[in-house]
Design a protein around this motif. Structure first.
Motif, short mmCIF file in Angstrom:
data_model
loop_
_atom_site.label_atom_id
_atom_site.label_comp_id
_atom_site.label_asym_id
_atom_site.label_seq_id
_atom_site.Cartn_x
_atom_site.Cartn_y
_atom_site.Cartn_z
N ARG A 161 38.43 9.46 -8.69
CA ARG A 161 37.01 9.16 -8.73
C ARG A 161 36.28 9.75 -7.53
N GLU A 162 34.98 9.95 -7.70
CA GLU A 162 34.13 10.43 -6.61
C GLU A 162 33.96 9.33 -5.56
N ILE A 163 33.69 9.77 -4.33
CA ILE A 163 33.37 8.85 -3.24
C ILE A 163 31.91 9.10 -2.89
N GLN A 210 35.90 17.94 -2.08
CA GLN A 210 34.77 18.87 -2.11
C GLN A 210 33.48 18.07 -1.94
N PHE A 211 32.54 18.62 -1.17
CA PHE A 211 31.26 17.95 -0.97
C PHE A 211 30.27 18.40 -2.03
N ALA A 212 29.53 17.44 -2.57
CA ALA A 212 28.47 17.73 -3.53
C ALA A 212 27.22 16.96 -3.10
N ALA A 213 26.05 17.44 -3.51
CA ALA A 213 24.79 16.83 -3.12
C ALA A 213 24.05 16.29 -4.33
N ASP A 214 22.99 15.51 -4.05
CA ASP A 214 22.06 14.97 -5.07
C ASP A 214 22.76 14.20 -6.18
N PRO A 215 23.39 13.07 -5.88
CA PRO A 215 23.49 12.43 -4.58
C PRO A 215 24.69 12.96 -3.78
N ALA A 216 24.65 12.72 -2.46
CA ALA A 216 25.73 13.17 -1.60
C ALA A 216 27.01 12.41 -1.95
N ARG A 217 28.08 13.18 -2.18
CA ARG A 217 29.34 12.55 -2.57
C ARG A 217 30.50 13.51 -2.33
N LEU A 218 31.69 12.93 -2.28
CA LEU A 218 32.93 13.70 -2.15
C LEU A 218 33.62 13.65 -3.51
N ILE A 219 33.92 14.82 -4.05
CA ILE A 219 34.44 14.84 -5.41
C ILE A 219 35.84 15.45 -5.46
N PRO A 220 36.69 14.92 -6.36
CA PRO A 220 38.01 15.52 -6.57
C PRO A 220 37.88 16.77 -7.44
N CYS A 221 38.84 17.64 -7.33
CA CYS A 221 38.93 18.83 -8.19
C CYS A 221 40.31 18.78 -8.81
N SER A 222 40.45 17.93 -9.83
CA SER A 222 41.77 17.56 -10.30
C SER A 222 41.92 17.64 -11.81
N THR A 223 43.15 17.87 -12.23
CA THR A 223 43.50 17.79 -13.65
C THR A 223 43.77 16.34 -14.05
N ASN A 224 43.82 15.46 -13.05
CA ASN A 224 44.08 14.04 -13.28
C ASN A 224 42.75 13.29 -13.30
N ALA A 225 42.35 12.83 -14.47
CA ALA A 225 41.04 12.19 -14.64
C ALA A 225 40.93 10.83 -13.97
N GLU A 226 42.02 10.30 -13.43
CA GLU A 226 41.96 8.99 -12.79
C GLU A 226 41.26 9.04 -11.43
N ASP A 272 28.16 4.44 0.31
CA ASP A 272 28.56 3.29 -0.50
C ASP A 272 29.18 2.18 0.34
N GLY A 273 29.01 2.27 1.65
CA GLY A 273 29.57 1.27 2.55
C GLY A 273 30.81 1.77 3.28
N THR A 274 31.35 2.91 2.88
CA THR A 274 32.51 3.49 3.56
C THR A 274 32.02 4.50 4.60
N ALA A 275 32.20 4.16 5.85
CA ALA A 275 31.79 5.08 6.92
C ALA A 275 32.88 6.12 7.13
N PHE A 276 32.48 7.38 7.25
CA PHE A 276 33.47 8.42 7.50
C PHE A 276 32.85 9.52 8.35
N SER A 277 33.70 10.31 8.95
CA SER A 277 33.25 11.48 9.72
C SER A 277 34.05 12.69 9.27
N ILE A 278 33.53 13.85 9.59
CA ILE A 278 34.15 15.10 9.16
C ILE A 278 35.19 15.55 10.18
N VAL A 304 38.07 14.60 5.64
CA VAL A 304 37.26 13.56 6.24
C VAL A 304 38.14 12.38 6.64
N ILE A 305 37.67 11.59 7.59
CA ILE A 305 38.41 10.42 8.06
C ILE A 305 37.47 9.23 8.07
#
Length: 199
Positions: free
Chosen positions: A176-178, A158-174, A182-188, A147-148
Protein backbone atom coordinates in the motif's frame (compact mmCIF):
# COMPACT_ATOMS: atom_id res chain seq x y z
CA UNK A 1 47.30 25.53 -2.13
CA UNK A 2 48.35 25.79 -5.79
CA UNK A 3 51.36 23.71 -6.68
CA UNK A 4 51.38 21.81 -3.37
CA UNK A 5 50.17 18.25 -3.18
CA UNK A 6 50.56 15.34 -0.81
CA UNK A 7 49.49 11.75 -1.32
CA UNK A 8 46.70 10.50 0.92
CA UNK A 9 49.04 7.88 2.36
CA UNK A 10 51.02 10.79 3.88
CA UNK A 11 47.93 12.40 5.39
CA UNK A 12 48.41 11.32 8.99
CA UNK A 13 46.44 13.08 11.74
CA UNK A 14 49.45 15.37 12.31
CA UNK A 15 49.76 16.13 8.61
CA UNK A 16 46.02 16.76 8.31
CA UNK A 17 46.19 19.16 11.26
CA UNK A 18 49.17 20.95 9.71
CA UNK A 19 47.49 21.32 6.31
CA UNK A 20 44.33 22.66 7.91
CA UNK A 21 46.36 25.13 9.99
CA UNK A 22 48.22 26.34 6.88
CA UNK A 23 44.92 26.88 5.08
CA UNK A 24 43.25 28.41 8.15
CA UNK A 25 40.59 25.70 8.23
CA UNK A 26 38.97 24.70 11.53
CA UNK A 27 37.84 21.35 12.90
CA UNK A 28 34.22 22.50 12.69
CA UNK A 29 34.76 23.18 8.97
CA UNK A 30 35.90 19.59 8.47
CA UNK A 31 32.94 18.31 10.49
CA UNK A 32 30.53 20.33 8.35
CA UNK A 33 32.23 19.13 5.16
CA UNK A 34 31.84 15.46 6.12
CA UNK A 35 28.46 15.87 7.83
CA UNK A 36 29.77 14.39 11.09
CA UNK A 37 29.81 15.53 14.69
CA UNK A 38 32.81 17.71 15.69
CA UNK A 39 33.71 15.08 18.31
CA UNK A 40 34.26 12.59 15.47
CA UNK A 41 36.80 14.99 13.95
CA UNK A 42 38.60 15.17 17.30
CA UNK A 43 38.78 11.37 17.23
CA UNK A 44 40.43 11.51 13.80
CA UNK A 45 43.17 13.73 15.20
CA UNK A 46 43.73 11.46 18.20
CA UNK A 47 43.81 8.34 16.02
CA UNK A 48 40.64 6.85 17.53
CA UNK A 49 38.68 7.24 14.27
CA UNK A 50 40.09 6.59 10.81
CA UNK A 51 39.14 8.55 7.72
CA UNK A 52 36.50 6.47 5.95
CA UNK A 53 36.95 5.38 2.36
CA UNK A 54 34.15 7.59 1.02
CA UNK A 55 35.46 10.60 2.98
CA UNK A 56 38.95 10.49 1.48
CA UNK A 57 38.21 12.11 -1.90
CA UNK A 58 36.10 14.78 -0.20
CA UNK A 59 38.97 15.77 2.08
CA UNK A 60 41.43 15.56 -0.79
CA UNK A 61 39.44 18.03 -2.88
CA UNK A 62 38.87 20.32 0.12
CA UNK A 63 42.58 20.53 0.91
CA UNK A 64 43.83 20.47 -2.68
CA UNK A 65 45.50 17.14 -2.02
CA UNK A 66 46.45 14.79 -4.84
CA UNK A 67 44.90 11.31 -4.60
CA UNK A 68 47.13 8.29 -4.42
CA UNK A 69 48.27 7.01 -7.80
CA UNK A 70 45.49 4.60 -8.74
CA UNK A 71 45.40 4.32 -12.48
CA UNK A 72 43.24 1.37 -13.42
CA UNK A 73 41.75 1.11 -9.92
CA UNK A 74 37.97 1.34 -9.80
CA UNK A 75 36.44 3.29 -6.92
CA UNK A 76 34.27 1.20 -4.61
CA UNK A 77 31.05 2.01 -2.79
CA UNK A 78 30.49 0.45 0.65
CA UNK A 79 27.41 -1.71 1.25
CA UNK A 80 26.37 -0.62 4.74
CA UNK A 81 23.27 -2.72 5.35
CA UNK A 82 19.73 -3.54 4.22
CA UNK A 83 16.64 -1.49 3.44
CA UNK A 84 13.10 -2.83 3.53
CA UNK A 85 11.15 -2.87 0.29
CA UNK A 86 7.82 -3.40 2.00
CA UNK A 87 6.46 -2.23 5.33
CA UNK A 88 8.48 -0.04 7.65
CA UNK A 89 11.24 -2.15 9.18
CA UNK A 90 14.16 -1.48 11.48
CA UNK A 91 17.23 -0.60 9.45
CA UNK A 92 19.98 -3.21 9.33
CA UNK A 93 23.37 -1.58 9.71
CA UNK A 94 26.08 -4.07 8.89
CA UNK A 95 29.13 -3.85 6.69
CA UNK A 96 28.54 -6.15 3.72
CA UNK A 97 31.56 -5.39 1.62
CA UNK A 98 31.50 -3.05 -1.34
CA UNK A 99 30.64 -2.81 -5.03
CA UNK A 100 32.54 -1.11 -7.86
CA UNK A 101 31.26 2.39 -8.52
CA UNK A 102 29.29 2.31 -11.80
CA UNK A 103 29.84 6.02 -12.47
CA UNK A 104 32.79 8.28 -11.70
CA UNK A 105 30.36 11.17 -11.06
CA UNK A 106 28.64 9.46 -8.13
CA UNK A 107 28.98 11.40 -4.88
CA UNK A 108 31.87 10.20 -2.69
CA UNK A 109 29.39 10.14 0.20
CA UNK A 110 27.17 7.57 -1.58
CA UNK A 111 26.60 4.15 -0.06
CA UNK A 112 24.85 0.96 -1.11
CA UNK A 113 22.04 -1.03 0.51
CA UNK A 114 20.75 -4.53 -0.15
CA UNK A 115 17.00 -4.56 -0.84
CA UNK A 116 14.90 -6.86 1.36
CA UNK A 117 11.35 -7.39 0.12
CA UNK A 118 9.24 -7.19 -3.02
CA UNK A 119 7.44 -3.83 -2.79
CA UNK A 120 9.80 -2.37 -5.40
CA UNK A 121 10.34 -5.48 -7.52
CA UNK A 122 9.29 -3.78 -10.76
CA UNK A 123 12.43 -1.70 -10.28
CA UNK A 124 14.74 -3.79 -8.07
CA UNK A 125 14.23 -7.45 -7.25
CA UNK A 126 14.30 -8.75 -3.69
CA UNK A 127 18.01 -9.21 -2.91
CA UNK A 128 19.12 -6.54 -5.37
CA UNK A 129 21.31 -3.59 -4.48
CA UNK A 130 20.69 0.16 -4.66
CA UNK A 131 23.08 3.08 -4.33
CA UNK A 132 21.87 6.00 -2.22
CA UNK A 133 23.10 9.59 -2.43
CA UNK A 134 22.61 11.13 1.05
CA UNK A 135 23.43 14.60 -0.29
CA UNK A 136 20.35 14.54 -2.57
CA UNK A 137 17.23 14.78 -0.38
CA UNK A 138 14.97 17.11 -2.38
CA UNK A 139 11.68 15.34 -3.16
CA UNK A 140 10.65 15.21 -6.81
CA UNK A 141 7.74 13.17 -8.17
CA UNK A 142 8.81 9.99 -9.91
CA UNK A 143 12.15 9.67 -8.13
CA UNK A 144 13.08 6.99 -5.63
CA UNK A 145 14.11 7.47 -2.01
CA UNK A 146 15.12 5.68 1.14
CA UNK A 147 13.24 7.18 4.07
CA UNK A 148 13.40 6.65 7.83
CA UNK A 149 10.61 7.20 10.35
CA UNK A 150 10.84 8.55 13.87
CA UNK A 151 11.32 5.08 15.36
CA UNK A 152 14.35 4.28 13.17
CA UNK A 153 12.55 2.08 10.65
CA UNK A 154 13.29 2.49 6.96
CA UNK A 155 11.69 1.76 3.63
CA UNK A 156 12.47 2.26 -0.06
CA UNK A 157 9.73 3.80 -2.21
CA UNK A 158 8.91 6.12 -5.11
CA UNK A 159 7.68 9.63 -4.32
CA UNK A 160 4.47 10.89 -5.91
CA UNK A 161 2.64 14.21 -5.53
CA UNK A 162 -0.96 15.49 -5.42
CA UNK A 163 -1.31 14.18 -2.80
CA UNK A 164 2.23 13.66 -1.52
CA UNK A 165 2.81 9.97 -0.91
CA UNK A 166 5.33 7.13 -1.08
CA UNK A 167 4.25 4.43 -3.48
CA UNK A 168 5.37 0.84 -4.07
CA UNK A 169 6.37 -0.34 -7.55
CA UNK A 170 5.44 -3.96 -7.11
CA UNK A 171 3.91 -7.00 -8.75
CA UNK A 172 2.46 -7.77 -5.31
CA UNK A 173 -0.86 -5.93 -4.96
CA UNK A 174 -0.81 -6.25 -1.16
CA UNK A 175 1.63 -3.34 -0.80
CA UNK A 176 0.00 0.00 0.00
CA UNK A 177 0.91 3.65 -0.44
CA UNK A 178 2.17 5.69 2.50
CA UNK A 179 0.45 9.07 2.53
CA UNK A 180 2.68 11.93 3.67
CA UNK A 181 1.05 13.60 6.66
CA UNK A 182 -0.94 10.55 7.81
CA UNK A 183 0.64 10.84 11.25
CA UNK A 184 3.85 8.98 10.38
CA UNK A 185 6.80 11.34 10.66
CA UNK A 186 9.74 10.52 8.43
CA UNK A 187 12.85 12.07 6.97
CA UNK A 188 14.77 11.44 3.77
CA UNK A 189 17.94 9.34 4.04
CA UNK A 190 18.80 10.01 0.40
CA UNK A 191 17.79 9.51 -3.20
CA UNK A 192 18.27 6.12 -4.84
CA UNK A 193 20.40 6.85 -7.89
CA UNK A 194 21.41 3.40 -9.17
CA UNK A 195 20.23 -0.18 -9.02
CA UNK A 196 21.63 -3.67 -9.56
CA UNK A 197 19.81 -6.98 -9.49
CA UNK A 198 20.80 -10.55 -10.26
CA UNK A 199 19.12 -11.85 -13.43
Amino acid sequence: MPGFYVCMTDLTPDRLRALMREQKKKQVDLANLLGIDPTAVSKIFTGVRTIQHREQPVIQAWLGVAPEPNEGVVARIPIIGQVAAGNWREAVHQSMGSIPSPDAEISPLAFALNVDGDSMDKLVADGGTVIVDPSDKALYPGRYYVVINDTGETTFKQFAADPARLIPCSTNAEHREIVVGDGTAFSIVGRVIWRASRL
